[in-house]
Structure formats: C-alpha cells, structure tokens
Design a protein around this motif. Structure first.
Motif, mmCIF file in Angstrom:
data_model
loop_
_atom_site.group_PDB
_atom_site.id
_atom_site.type_symbol
_atom_site.label_atom_id
_atom_site.label_comp_id
_atom_site.label_asym_id
_atom_site.label_seq_id
_atom_site.Cartn_x
_atom_site.Cartn_y
_atom_site.Cartn_z
ATOM 1 N N GLU A 305 0.873 -1.177 0.000
ATOM 2 C CA GLU A 305 0.000 0.000 0.000
ATOM 3 C C GLU A 305 0.910 1.226 0.000
ATOM 4 O OE1 GLU A 305 -3.136 -0.216 -0.524
ATOM 5 O OE2 GLU A 305 -3.101 -2.392 -0.313
ATOM 6 N N THR A 306 0.534 2.222 -0.783
ATOM 7 C CA THR A 306 1.340 3.434 -0.879
ATOM 8 C C THR A 306 0.459 4.666 -0.709
ATOM 9 O OG1 THR A 306 1.054 3.621 -3.278
ATOM 10 C CG2 THR A 306 2.934 2.333 -2.495
ATOM 11 N N CYS A 307 1.108 5.758 -0.391
ATOM 12 C CA CYS A 307 0.413 7.043 -0.323
ATOM 13 C C CYS A 307 1.265 8.077 -1.056
ATOM 14 C CB CYS A 307 0.174 7.468 1.125
ATOM 15 S SG CYS A 307 1.688 7.703 2.085
ATOM 16 N N GLN A 308 0.684 9.222 -1.327
ATOM 17 C CA GLN A 308 1.388 10.274 -2.050
ATOM 18 C C GLN A 308 1.295 11.588 -1.283
ATOM 19 O OE1 GLN A 308 -0.993 9.454 -5.734
ATOM 20 N NE2 GLN A 308 0.980 9.634 -6.745
ATOM 21 N N ASP A 453 -7.411 3.606 -2.528
ATOM 22 C CA ASP A 453 -7.425 5.039 -2.232
ATOM 23 C C ASP A 453 -7.910 5.299 -0.808
ATOM 24 O OD1 ASP A 453 -10.022 4.277 -2.810
ATOM 25 O OD2 ASP A 453 -10.526 6.090 -3.911
ATOM 26 N N GLU A 454 -8.795 4.438 -0.303
ATOM 27 C CA GLU A 454 -9.232 4.566 1.093
ATOM 28 C C GLU A 454 -8.070 4.274 2.039
ATOM 29 O OE1 GLU A 454 -12.607 2.145 1.982
ATOM 30 O OE2 GLU A 454 -13.913 3.164 0.555
ATOM 31 N N ALA A 455 -7.238 3.298 1.675
ATOM 32 C CA ALA A 455 -6.072 2.963 2.507
ATOM 33 C C ALA A 455 -5.111 4.146 2.582
ATOM 34 C CB ALA A 455 -5.370 1.726 1.952
ATOM 35 N N ALA A 456 -4.795 4.731 1.433
ATOM 36 C CA ALA A 456 -3.888 5.873 1.404
ATOM 37 C C ALA A 456 -4.466 7.044 2.183
ATOM 38 C CB ALA A 456 -3.621 6.287 -0.046
ATOM 39 N N ASN A 457 -5.738 7.307 1.997
ATOM 40 C CA ASN A 457 -6.408 8.407 2.687
ATOM 41 C C ASN A 457 -6.401 8.180 4.201
ATOM 42 O OD1 ASN A 457 -8.113 10.855 2.659
ATOM 43 N ND2 ASN A 457 -9.679 9.488 3.439
ATOM 44 N N ALA A 458 -6.679 6.938 4.605
ATOM 45 C CA ALA A 458 -6.703 6.612 6.033
ATOM 46 C C ALA A 458 -5.338 6.832 6.669
ATOM 47 C CB ALA A 458 -7.153 5.166 6.225
ATOM 48 N N PHE A 459 -4.273 6.423 5.967
ATOM 49 C CA PHE A 459 -2.929 6.569 6.524
ATOM 50 C C PHE A 459 -2.520 8.038 6.607
ATOM 51 C CE2 PHE A 459 1.740 6.588 6.184
ATOM 52 C CZ PHE A 459 2.054 5.797 7.295
ATOM 53 N N LEU A 460 -2.797 8.786 5.544
ATOM 54 C CA LEU A 460 -2.386 10.187 5.504
ATOM 55 C C LEU A 460 -3.101 11.043 6.544
ATOM 56 C CD1 LEU A 460 -2.187 10.754 1.640
ATOM 57 C CD2 LEU A 460 -0.270 10.812 3.250
ATOM 58 N N THR A 461 -4.276 10.642 6.951
ATOM 59 C CA THR A 461 -5.056 11.440 7.908
ATOM 60 C C THR A 461 -5.042 10.845 9.320
ATOM 61 O OG1 THR A 461 -7.086 10.294 7.217
ATOM 62 C CG2 THR A 461 -6.571 12.371 6.119
ATOM 63 N N LEU A 462 -4.156 9.875 9.561
ATOM 64 C CA LEU A 462 -4.101 9.222 10.881
ATOM 65 C C LEU A 462 -3.880 10.209 12.016
ATOM 66 C CD1 LEU A 462 -2.146 5.823 10.713
ATOM 67 C CD2 LEU A 462 -4.394 6.238 11.707
ATOM 68 N N ASN A 463 -2.973 11.153 11.816
ATOM 69 C CA ASN A 463 -2.625 12.085 12.898
ATOM 70 C C ASN A 463 -3.777 12.994 13.303
ATOM 71 O OD1 ASN A 463 -0.090 11.237 13.534
ATOM 72 N ND2 ASN A 463 0.981 12.736 12.264
ATOM 73 N N GLU A 464 -4.796 13.048 12.472
ATOM 74 C CA GLU A 464 -5.953 13.889 12.785
ATOM 75 C C GLU A 464 -6.961 13.166 13.678
ATOM 76 O OE1 GLU A 464 -7.559 15.069 9.022
ATOM 77 O OE2 GLU A 464 -5.584 15.617 8.224
ATOM 78 N N GLN A 465 -6.702 11.886 13.963
ATOM 79 C CA GLN A 465 -7.658 11.066 14.704
ATOM 80 C C GLN A 465 -7.247 10.918 16.175
ATOM 81 O OE1 GLN A 465 -10.170 10.368 12.782
ATOM 82 N NE2 GLN A 465 -9.104 10.940 10.888
ATOM 83 N N THR A 466 -8.199 10.526 16.985
ATOM 84 C CA THR A 466 -7.919 10.222 18.396
ATOM 85 C C THR A 466 -7.112 8.928 18.476
ATOM 86 O OG1 THR A 466 -9.921 8.879 18.640
ATOM 87 C CG2 THR A 466 -10.121 11.254 19.071
ATOM 88 N N PRO A 467 -6.405 8.684 19.589
ATOM 89 C CA PRO A 467 -5.643 7.432 19.719
ATOM 90 C C PRO A 467 -6.507 6.193 19.510
ATOM 91 C CG PRO A 467 -4.990 8.973 21.428
ATOM 92 C CD PRO A 467 -6.149 9.595 20.728
ATOM 93 N N GLU A 468 -7.737 6.218 20.018
ATOM 94 C CA GLU A 468 -8.632 5.080 19.865
ATOM 95 C C GLU A 468 -8.980 4.860 18.395
ATOM 96 O OE1 GLU A 468 -9.176 7.645 21.895
ATOM 97 O OE2 GLU A 468 -8.703 6.693 23.839
ATOM 98 N N LYS A 469 -9.270 5.969 17.697
ATOM 99 C CA LYS A 469 -9.614 5.885 16.281
ATOM 100 C C LYS A 469 -8.411 5.453 15.461
ATOM 101 C CE LYS A 469 -12.545 6.481 12.867
ATOM 102 N NZ LYS A 469 -13.710 5.581 12.711
ATOM 103 N N GLN A 470 -7.219 5.915 15.842
ATOM 104 C CA GLN A 470 -6.005 5.515 15.128
ATOM 105 C C GLN A 470 -5.821 4.002 15.202
ATOM 106 O OE1 GLN A 470 -2.342 7.566 15.929
ATOM 107 N NE2 GLN A 470 -3.307 9.566 16.023
#
Length: 502
Positions: A305-308, A453-470
């Motif tokens: 899986e990759t992100c950009q 694309d959901e995988a990449a989006n999920a990884f790129l926005t991880l820091n915006e989530q709560t620890p539980e959501k992460q």
C-alpha cells in the motif's frame, strides 16, 4: 436579469457542463460525492506553502460574508507594493479570490496555485475568469501565472526548497484570448438559470467533459439513469472519445454494439459476447500452466500500500511519489506447508518510513523463491525507487524484482475470462468472479478500509484522529492489505484447480 452569484469554481464547473448549477440547485440529492480528505488536505498544504514564494505577504482570512474579504482587500491594495494572498474581488456578481496577488504601483500580477504536477486545460478557464473580474474593476493586470508542483527535476534534500518545488508558468496571453469566451459563458449561465426553473430541466446532453478524469461529474449517474444497462460506457478500456462517438450515433446498448460492424476490437467484442450470451468461463489451461510452472518455493505472495505527499516529506523523494507504507506477505515455504502471514505497517511520523519498510521486507523474504504480485507495473517500480534512494539496499531490491511473477497476466491477456469480470482484470473484479458469494473474500465486509485510495487516505489522515480511532484505522489497514495477498493465494489455488480438471 437578476444575475446569480458566480465564483471562479462555479464558473469552471459550468464551462464543463452548462447545467451543473441547475443540478446543484434543484437536484442536489442526485450527486454522488466521494470526498477525499487527503486530496483536500494536500491542496490546502500546497496553497499555504506557496504563499511564501515571494516573501512576506498579507493574508485575507476566509469569511462567509464575502464583503468582509473584499473590504479587507481594498484596504490592503492601498499599501502598494505588497503581496496579498486570497485577495478577493467582485464584479457584477462574479467573485474570485486570487491565491497570490502581486500588487505593484503600475498594476497587479495574478498567481493561481494548483496542487498538480501539470497545467490542465480548465486551469486556463480559472485564471481567465480572474482576469475578467479584476480587469473589469479597472485594475491593470500585467501578468497571469499558474503555479504548480515540479516532480520532474526537483528531488527533496534535507530541507525543502520551495523555489525549486514550484514551477511558475506565464499564461497571460491565454487568459487574454479567453476574455470574450468568459463574458459569453457568464451570460449563458445567467440566462439558463433565469429561464429554467425546478420543473424545467435544461435539455443538455451528456458529453465527453462529463468523464473528465480530473473533474468527473458527480451527476453522471443521474444524467445516464435512462440508458440501458450495460451500455457503451461500460466497455472496459474503450477510449471515452470513442464511447461518445458511438453514443451520438445511437449505438448505446450491448445489443446495438453487437450489431455494429465497425466494432472489431477483440476484447470489446468478447466482453459484449460474454455478457449477452452468458458464455462459459474461458480458461486457456496452457497459459495458466505456464504461470504455475514458473513458480518455485518458497512462494511469497506480497502486496504494497502506498500514499502520495503533494509536498515531499522525505529526503530523496519527489512531489506525489508513491511512498510505500505497508505490505502484507503470505508465505508457503514448500509444497504442502502451512500458510504463514507477515506484515508491516509504518508509523505515520517515521522519517525513515521507506527504509524501514524495505528492511522489514528484505528480512521477511530472505530466500530466492517466487515473489507473487498482482500488476507488474507497481511493486517492481517501488523497489527500483528504493534501490535508488538507498544504494546499500539495491542488490536486495533487485533480487526481489528478479523473482517476481505477475498473477494478473492471464486475466489481462484474456487467457482466463468470465462474464462477471465485465471486461476488467482488476483484482476487485476478478476475485468475486472466481469466488462468488464468498464472504471471506468480500472487500465490502472489511472494517473501515475497502480499496487502495481509502487505505492511502486513512494513513495520511491518521494524525488527525484520536488514539482510539487511530488503533481502529490501523487494524482496518492491516485487514485490508492482508486480504489482497490472501486473494492471490486463493487465485493460485484456483489456477491449480482449473488446470487439474479433466
């Protein structure tokens, strides 16, 4: 005429489709909107970074009351020369904010910032609209430029150099040439919205613009709701210009296409034939055996899986380079051995993410066996990039590449084909075609992440989530990637099954 309020984004939409504002006003529930937070985030980051291209600047904060932004702009315009970002103007109900405005004593320069790596045609409509607004307000527009990302020659060093990251291209001539077109378009848009009410939908047919890959229309499903299913737009890999040529000739349904003597491309004819006549699966055993005979143990079924990142985050990378952050690996050490599974998922803040990815993979693939992937154009390219970034790892990355076997080959070459694949060779089409009604292989049943694309989006926005959501998202990423490689194991088993049948 009571003119509508038209922004530059709405104007560009209307250039693509003249009835888009009518649809947004009267049929908003019919829009199919796939909001990609990572893309939106990339755009904002690029825009903010570019504001510093010309030194100190005065920024106009966004306000829902646009008059506040306009008044603040008028105030700052008096203090020339200066740089104003998000400078806002309105002329005859046409509103625009200029990303970067160079405000000089003898006129202004417009700089439109895009988070892309090339100039797309509709960018010229965007800047032409801005030129129209500012020039009609009496401003002398000296220059119009498009600012976009350079991923051809700029490779990030330890520090980011924004002057090398961005390309700036002068499009003043093109903006000037479009001024009559802008005025005519604005008149057309206002006339259409004035004369067409909610009970009187504009009679505008679909066109090639509807399928623009850079801005696909969210009302496509609504506007094609009355077409037969399947239809010419479902032909896999047919060029969109050709699809519309057929459509305008009245050759729309698969029945129409079957009787079209001009349609001779074998893969198109085959897709139509299988759909209309419910053909039995096409399996060329010799081609499947060729794949099976090329395999040697251990078998390593792997998927990345990759992100950009629009703005390159890591030394040695370019804008929008594919950054591998995760892999799943299923292993069969020898014939009859149990299935093993290994995986890697980077920490989103890891500055050495790419190297750690590669080192983990090298450790998990220590022997020369077959490295089985699905799509030979992807993982090998990432391996070569890693080898270039880290010369000490290059031999190992080349070793892995030399052992690669691509399971997509028989599906892409139509040596293995079924009606359910609908012309495609994507694993998301192939898997349910080979294993219908198998919940274990159903991507829609996965928790949270269902496609790349959901995988990449999920990884790129991880820091915006709560620890539980992460934690929940990371688990979803692991399960998604694991299914990708388990799917290849199942395809391998299917290959053996169909070639052993009498």
């Amino acid at each position: 005429m009571n003119k509508i309020k038209l922004s530059k984004s709405k104007y560009c939409k209307c250039v693509q489709c003249e009835k888009i504002l009518w649809l947004e006003k009267y049929k908003p529930e019919c829009a199919v909107i796939n909001k990609n937070e990572a893309i939106i985030g990339n755009g904002k980051k690029v825009g903010e970074l570019a504001k510093g291209l010309f030194g100190d600047y005065e920024d106009i904060p966004y306000n829902e009351d646009l008059s506040v932004m306009i008044e603040k702009t008028e105030e700052l315009m008096q203090d020339k020369p200066n740089i104003i970002t998000e400078a806002s103007f309105s002329y005859d109900n046409n509103f625009c904010s200029v990303d970067i405005l160079k405000n000089d004593s003898d006129g202004v320069e417009i700089y439109e910032v895009k988070s892309a790596t090339e100039i797309k045609p509709y960018y010229l409509d965007d800047v032409a609209f801005q030129y129209f607004v500012l020039s009609n307000l009496g401003l002398t527009v000296k220059k119009v430029c498009i600012v976009y990302l350079n991923n051809d020659t700029y490779i990030r060093g330890k520090e980011l150099d924004i002057n090398q990251l961005f390309n700036i291209v002068d499009v003043t001539f093109e903006a000037l040439e479009k001024q009559d077109e802008v005025k005519n378009n604005i008149d057309m848009i206002n006339n259409l919205m004035e004369t067409q009410d909610k009970d009187n939908e504009p009679e505008t047919d679909i066109c090639v613009n509807c399928l623009d890959p850079d801005s696909p229309c969210v009302f496509w499903d609504y506007c094609t709701r009355d077409l037969p299913k399947p239809n010419v737009f479902d032909i896999f890999l047919m060029k969109k210009d050709k699809k519309f040529e057929k459509y305008y000739d009245g050759i729309i349904s698969f029945e129409d296409l079957e009787n079209d003597d001009d349609l001779t491309t074998p893969r198109f004819v085959e897709q139509i034939d299988f759909e209309l006549h419910d053909r039995e699966p096409k399996i060329e055993k010799e081609a499947i055996n060729e794949i099976l005979d090329s395999l040697s143990y251990p078998l390593y079924f792997i998927d990345y899986e990759t992100c950009q990142y629009a703005i390159p985050e890591f030394e040695g990378t370019k804008a929008y380079q594919q950054i591998p952050f995760q892999y799943s690996l299923h292993i069969i050490q020898e014939e009859g051995a149990p299935l093993e599974h290994k995986e890697f998922l980077a920490e989103v803040d890891d500055e050495n993410m790419i190297r750690h990815f590669a080192e983990s993979m090298i450790n998990d693939i220590p022997e020369d066996g077959s490295v089985i992937i699905y799509n030979n154009s992807f993982e090998p390219a990432r391996n070569r990039e890693i080898g270039e970034m880290y010369p000490d790892l290059n031999d190992e990355m080349e070793r892995i590449n030399e052992n690669i076997v691509d399971f997509m080959v028989p599906f892409r070459s139509r040596k293995y084909y079924t009606k359910e694949m609908e012309g495609s060779y994507s694993i998301k089409k192939v898997l349910p075609a080979l294993f219908p009604d198998d919940d274990e292989l159903d991507y829609s049943k996965l928790p949270g992440v269902h496609k790349g694309d959901e995988a990449a989006n999920a990884f790129l926005t991880l820091n915006e989530q709560t620890p539980e959501k992460q934690k929940e998202i990371r688990e979803g990423l692991l399960r998604y990637c694991e299914l990708d490689t388990y799917a290849m194991v199942k395809i391998w088993e299917k290959f053996k099954e169909v070639t052993n049948e009498d």
